[in-house]
Design a protein around this motif. Structure first.
Motif: not given
Length: 275
Positions: A257-265
């Protein structure tokens, strides 16, 4: 901490869990899936409509019960984990399905089906933890049928949640001669649904679905029957799906998805340092 450095947050550790999509073809030949509406007061997913399943128990990790089908190492390669952990996912899937629906994915060593009716007392004992699932299988002369399971997906609860699970989703056809039921204290009702009907009921706010359940039902709704769905399962390793929760709303983003950041997740907090 220097500018641009990262420090990990400390989310709750996700507990291993297993869920099984029980499949059959309905009277009209369309795919049906077994769903349960959980008791409202439950700590996780209360009131939501879900597939049967639950957490991996300690006995699932060290259960010596006979096993038929792909070995733990085969499952470990596809789950990216250790064989003991992978075996726990498989055993928990079979045990939880038995506890919550009465369907037993086991047989005699020669493949002879189980008489479901003779195991009612054993089911109650497993639920009450007065006997382990492995003991029940051994005493009945049964083997766990890992070959009746197929991997479908793996979801991890977002790091912002206070109760988290690392859940492997399997598919399984209900064995001939067995019936799924609603005889569990964890659900107020259970029945067979076509995926499209369940999705429509969710849109009409008749049932609640958690994001993994919603995504999986959406994914499988394109399959006309159980055989089609079983044939579509992944053959290789499966990558865990870790949603990312963002506000306001909140909104849930998935990988891709646009805006998905694996580090933040994953709960990594970036710090910019002093300015």
């Amino acid at each position: 901490m220097s500018a641009g450095a990262e420090r990990p947050a400390e989310p709750v550790v996700a507990r291993p869990a297993s869920t099984v999509l029980l499949l059959r073809d309905g009277p009209d030949g369309r795919l049906q899936i077994f769903l349960q509406r959980r008791v409202t007061g439950m700590a996780f997913g209360g009131g939501m409509t879900v597939f049967p399943g639950g957490g991996v128990d300690r006995t699932d990790l060290d259960d010596p019960a006979p096993w038929s089908g792909p070995a733990p190492r085969w499952w470990a390669d596809r789950l990216g984990t250790e064989p003991t952990v992978a075996a726990g996912f498989v055993r928990a899937a079979v045990r939880e399905t038995f506890e919550e629906s009465g369907v037993l994915l086991a047989s005699r060593p020669d493949g002879t089906p189980v008489d479901q009716g003779v195991l009612g007392e054993a089911r109650a004992d497993v639920v009450a933890r007065t006997r382990t699932f492995g003991d029940v299988l051994a005493e009945a002369g049964l083997v766990l049928r890992a070959d009746l399971l197929r991997l479908w997906a793996r979801w991890i609860t977002p790091v912002v949640q206070p109760r988290r699970y690392d859940t492997v989703f399997f598919t399984a056809l209900v064995p001939d001669g067995q019936e799924a039921d609603a005889h569990t204290t964890e659900a107020v009702e259970a029945s067979w649904w076509s995926p499209s009907d369940a999705l429509a009921a969710h849109r009409d706010k008749e049932i609640g679905l958690m994001r993994p359940t919603l995504a999986i039902l959406t994914d499988i709704a394109r399959h006309p029957d159980a055989a089609s769905l079983r044939a579509a399962g992944p053959d290789g390793p499966i990558r865990p799906i870790l949603p990312m929760v963002v506000g306001p709303g909140p909104r849930v983003l998935l990988p891709g998805d646009p805006g998905y950041d694996p580090d933040v997740a994953a709960g990594v907090v970036r710090t910019g340092g002093a300015r």
